[in-house]
Every structure is written in C-alpha cells, then in structure tokens.
Design an enzyme around this catalytic site. Sequence first.
Site, mmCIF file in Angstrom:
data_model
loop_
_atom_site.group_PDB
_atom_site.id
_atom_site.type_symbol
_atom_site.label_atom_id
_atom_site.label_comp_id
_atom_site.label_asym_id
_atom_site.label_seq_id
_atom_site.Cartn_x
_atom_site.Cartn_y
_atom_site.Cartn_z
ATOM 1 N N SER A 243 -28.654 -113.277 48.245
ATOM 2 C CA SER A 243 -30.002 -112.712 48.273
ATOM 3 C C SER A 243 -30.444 -112.571 49.724
ATOM 4 O O SER A 243 -29.712 -112.916 50.649
ATOM 5 C CB SER A 243 -30.975 -113.630 47.529
ATOM 6 O OG SER A 243 -31.213 -114.791 48.310
ATOM 7 N N LYS A 244 -31.656 -112.082 49.888
ATOM 8 C CA LYS A 244 -32.218 -111.869 51.226
ATOM 9 C C LYS A 244 -32.161 -113.124 52.096
ATOM 10 O O LYS A 244 -32.048 -113.030 53.309
ATOM 11 C CB LYS A 244 -33.676 -111.421 51.092
ATOM 12 C CG LYS A 244 -33.821 -109.956 50.779
ATOM 13 C CD LYS A 244 -35.114 -109.448 51.413
ATOM 14 C CE LYS A 244 -35.171 -107.943 51.473
ATOM 15 N NZ LYS A 244 -34.758 -107.227 50.299
ATOM 16 N N ARG A 245 -32.287 -114.280 51.457
ATOM 17 C CA ARG A 245 -32.249 -115.541 52.213
ATOM 18 C C ARG A 245 -30.979 -115.638 53.052
ATOM 19 O O ARG A 245 -30.938 -116.330 54.050
ATOM 20 C CB ARG A 245 -32.242 -116.747 51.259
ATOM 21 C CG ARG A 245 -33.558 -117.062 50.607
ATOM 22 C CD ARG A 245 -33.411 -118.279 49.728
ATOM 23 N NE ARG A 245 -32.351 -118.129 48.728
ATOM 24 C CZ ARG A 245 -31.228 -118.810 48.698
ATOM 25 N NH1 ARG A 245 -30.973 -119.715 49.616
ATOM 26 N NH2 ARG A 245 -30.341 -118.599 47.738
ATOM 27 N N GLY A 247 -29.622 -113.426 54.800
ATOM 28 C CA GLY A 247 -29.577 -112.502 55.936
ATOM 29 C C GLY A 247 -29.420 -111.070 55.478
ATOM 30 O O GLY A 247 -29.863 -110.712 54.387
#
Length: 459
Positions: A243-245, A247
């Site tokens: 996910s976006k977490r 990067g």
Amino acid sequence: MVRVRFAPSPTGYLHVGGARTAVFNWLFARKERGKFVLRIEDTDLERSKREYEDRLKESLRWLGLDWDEFYRQSERIDLYREVANSLVRSKKAYYVYAYPEEIEAIRERLLSEGKPPHYREEMLKEYDTPERRKEYAEKGLSPAVFFKMPDKDYSFEDIVRGKVVFKRGTIGDFVIMRSNGMPTYNFAVVVDDADMEITHVIRGDDHLSNTLRQLAIYEAIGKKPPRFAHVSMILGPDGKKLSKRHGATSVEEMRDRGILPEALVNYLALLGWSHPEGKEIMDIREMVEKFSLDRLGKNPAIFDFEKLRWMNSVYIKRIPVGKLVEISKPFLEKAGFDPNHPKLKEILEAVKDRIRELSELPNVVDYFFKEPDTEAEFEENEKNALEEILENLRTVDWNRKSIVKAFSGPMKKYRVKGKDFFQKLRKALSGKEEGVELDVMIEILGFEEMRRRLEKCLR
Ligand code: GLU
C-alpha cells in the site's frame, strides 16, 4: 482463440498490483496470439472519474501494453439490465423494492439472532407492495435486482491454486442491479466476460471469493465460465499487503522517479512468474516467448524497491545513449539544468553506471552544469605543478590520453603525491569526493572551464 482482459476501475491511478495483472494478461495474449481487451469498470458512479481512466490508459501506453479492444461498462448498461430482467423472468432473480436501510436492518436482525446474514427472497419480497412500486416510480428509482443463490456446492479448477471448492450455504442471495440502475461488479463482470468471449481471467486472488458469485451467475445465464488464474497479492517488504505506506506504488510515481518502462515491466513480470531457466533480465520479446500460465506461482510476491532499482540500473546502462539523452532531459530540466548542454551525451555516458533512477541524475551531474561553490586548499608545490599542467593542457589535443600525459611531467618535477592531489583536484572541479574518472571529468569540462574553476585556488 485466447481472449483476456484487463479490467481496472477508474477510481485511482494505476498501481503496481494492477500493472502486474495487466502485464500477465498482455504477455499471455501476445504469447498465444490472442486478444488483449481493456475494459474500464466504471459503474461506481461516485468514485469513477474520466481523469483516472485517461491516466490509466496513459500508464498502460507508457508501459508498452497496447490493447486490441476497448470497452467502458457505463456504456453497456442496457445489456446488464436486459440480462438481469431475463433472469427475473426465468425466476433466477427477483426485484426488490426495499430501501438500503431496510436491507441493512434485515442483516442486523439475522446477525442478532445468531444466524448468518444471508438474504432470501421471502425476507425481501414483503416490501414489494403496490404503494412501494408507486413510490419508486414517482422517485424515478428502479427496483434492485437480487440474484437467487442456488443452494449447492460450486467448484472450479484454478490454474494457479488448483481445485477450489465453495460449500453450499456460504452466501445468500445478492444484489446484481442497484436501484440507481447500475449493475454490481460481480454481475457486470460476468455479463461482460461472457459477452466478450473472455477465455482466461487472470487477476489478483483478492477476487477469489467473488468467483463463487460469478460461477453461479455463469450457470444462471447458461454460459461456460472462463479459466481462472488467481495470482497472489503483492506484499510489501514487511509482509503486509502493498500500500501507499510502503512508498511509491503507482506507475506514475515510478515514471516520475525515472524507472524505465522496460525495467518496470521486467520487474513486474517476475512478481509471481518466473522464466523457465530462472533468467532475471529479459526484454519484452523474450518474456512473450517464454510466458506460460503454469509458471505462475502460488506464493505471495514481495515488492522490493531496491531490486527494482537494481534492475533499472541494468536497463539504464544498456539503452542506446541517444535514447538516454532524450529521456534524461525532463529530469535535468526539472532541476534547472540546461537540457541542451552540448556535451550531454558525453556526460550521460560517463555517469550512466552510477545511477539507479533517472531522478538521481541531477545530483550526480550538477557540476557539469554549474560551478560548485567549494574551494580546495592546494600546497605550494601542488600549485606550481597545477600552473604547469594548465600550461601543458592549453595546447594539447583535447582527449583523455593527452590530458593524462599533461599531468606527469609537472607532478614529478614538484614531487606531488598523486592520491591527495587528485582528490583535491576532483573537489575543486566538481565539489564532490567521488564521481566520474578525473580525466573524463576534465575532458568533458573542457580547458577553459577547468582553468576558470581552478583559478581561485591558485590565487
Ligand atoms: N474492476 C475489477 C478490479 O479492478 C476487476 C476485477 C476482475 O478482474 O474481475 O479489481
């Protein structure tokens, strides 16, 4: 003939997970000389945006994944309605005049009674009253359509996971057309895959549980389901769903960082698939040639950005320098450097082994574009040597060999120690402790620029 599809919902940018699904489908279509269909699943009116669709297409084009046919679900609503109505006529589905809150209340009641929250026709039918019908007509609503889930086991042979069995009673009846007139995902996907004669559905295994509903719908409309291949999700390095977490995960971000499309496609193809001889770097032709569904793996693939960067560095080293010049320009321009520098080709040749993403370029080549604001302190004997070296360089043929030669006499004469001296010289010319070979650096900078940069040290 093999027909596959990539069916993104235009509710966001193309992420590496979706891109990998597209890559697998595209490789399979090209390998089998079949068709690769792009289908935009835009029936979620609130979340779907044309802008996202445009950007998805742009990302696919950038990756080099061309499609043979294009569809948009929002333009096919009549077909879904027609199929839904015919299912109602054959008693495989039914109209529901209950409002969403009422439907939700049934679910809560069932749960509070300790029962599975499965809808059945009897529970929903009671809202089908003449008054309700009138109300719906006045409000311009259509009744929802619920599919009658048959009470039986379903199973299929998944190309990746083998036999998958869904036991009877796993789910209840479910909605296939909403009261806003739009189909649900599970329904539209089956109507379309059947209508478009899709032979293989290759997608993430987050859709595995949906396959039960889809199998039941295929059966109800009298169509043979396609073969399914559910590939494992891509995980981040910490083992959690990517996910976006973690990067940069969208294709656009990769492009903006200067990951080359060829490298990204190569990397994505290896997230869940492998070359028969374990080869890692391969061009698109070879991937197409070697691709087969039986080499899709069951184990989750880990997205390792460092490995992608490594792979990208291999591609950066390999591409013809003319092309490198062309794709580097935007990165230089963004950093405020002249993209038409007369020595750009030489500069890129000199540094292409040192970068893993093109976005690193400005930092590595800055001193070719602007004078660094560092000064180096030379000893007296080094200064004397430098004066003479410059004198020598003024008249030589400007190439690496004669540049190197111009150093040796004066260095001997003034007993200058190489390592220290070269380090200071590098610092004075580039402002850096390390970088391209000194002779290459000097050759590219040119005599005048070198002299200018050293003058302040010699004063
Ligand atoms: N629109 C669905 C998605 O984006 C497609 C799933 C499928 O391939 O069936 O996840």
